[in-house]
Scaffold this motif. Structure first.
Motif, PDB file in Angstrom:
ATOM      1  N   GLU A 156       0.800  -1.239   0.000  1.00 29.53           N
ATOM      2  CA  GLU A 156       0.000   0.000   0.000  1.00 29.53           C
ATOM      3  C   GLU A 156       0.827   1.281   0.000  1.00 29.53           C
ATOM      4  O   GLU A 156       0.742   2.118   0.896  1.00 29.53           O
ATOM      5  N   GLY A 157       1.675   1.416  -0.996  1.00 34.18           N
ATOM      6  CA  GLY A 157       2.422   2.648  -1.169  1.00 34.18           C
ATOM      7  C   GLY A 157       3.738   2.716  -0.420  1.00 34.18           C
ATOM      8  O   GLY A 157       4.417   3.724  -0.456  1.00 34.18           O
ATOM      9  N   LYS A 158       4.100   1.631   0.268  1.00 31.17           N
ATOM     10  CA  LYS A 158       5.360   1.615   1.012  1.00 31.17           C
ATOM     11  C   LYS A 158       6.404   0.854   0.209  1.00 31.17           C
ATOM     12  O   LYS A 158       6.296  -0.353   0.006  1.00 31.17           O
ATOM     13  N   ARG A 159       7.397   1.550  -0.240  1.00 24.23           N
ATOM     14  CA  ARG A 159       8.409   0.980  -1.134  1.00 24.23           C
ATOM     15  C   ARG A 159       9.132  -0.210  -0.498  1.00 24.23           C
ATOM     16  O   ARG A 159       9.328  -1.243  -1.131  1.00 24.23           O
ATOM     17  N   ASP A 160       9.530  -0.080   0.764  1.00 24.52           N
ATOM     18  CA  ASP A 160      10.259  -1.161   1.419  1.00 24.52           C
ATOM     19  C   ASP A 160       9.407  -2.424   1.538  1.00 24.52           C
ATOM     20  O   ASP A 160       9.920  -3.543   1.417  1.00 24.52           O
ATOM     21  N   GLN A 161       8.113  -2.247   1.735  1.00 25.48           N
ATOM     22  CA  GLN A 161       7.209  -3.404   1.793  1.00 25.48           C
ATOM     23  C   GLN A 161       7.110  -4.082   0.426  1.00 25.48           C
ATOM     24  O   GLN A 161       7.078  -5.303   0.332  1.00 25.48           O
TER      25      GLN A 161
END
Length: 69
Positions: free
Chosen positions: A33-38
């Motif tokens: 959901e928009g988190k690059r690291d995830q």
């Protein structure tokens, strides 16, 4: 940037991500959901990549598609 615009951009972005990494599920992308690291973590998990390889692929893809977080 307002909440509606972020949400709309993520939906468009999510479709492009699935075109590139088809093994990612909707659940994977919902978690990211928009988190690059995830997203990097999910790419690693689904494709068996090391962190460096997943980071490089995502960066190359971002650069070629002009996406930036």
């Amino acid at each position: 940037m307002n909440e509606d615009r972020i949400s709309g951009n993520w939906k468009q972005f999510k479709g492009k991500v699935k075109e590139k990494w088809g093994q990612l599920t909707d659940d994977d992308l919902d978690v990211a959901e928009g988190k690059r690291d995830q997203l990097v973590g999910r790419i690693q998990e689904r494709y068996g990549y090391g962190k460096d390889q997943a980071e490089k692929e995502l960066k190359d893809w971002e650069d070629s598609n002009k996406y930036h977080w």
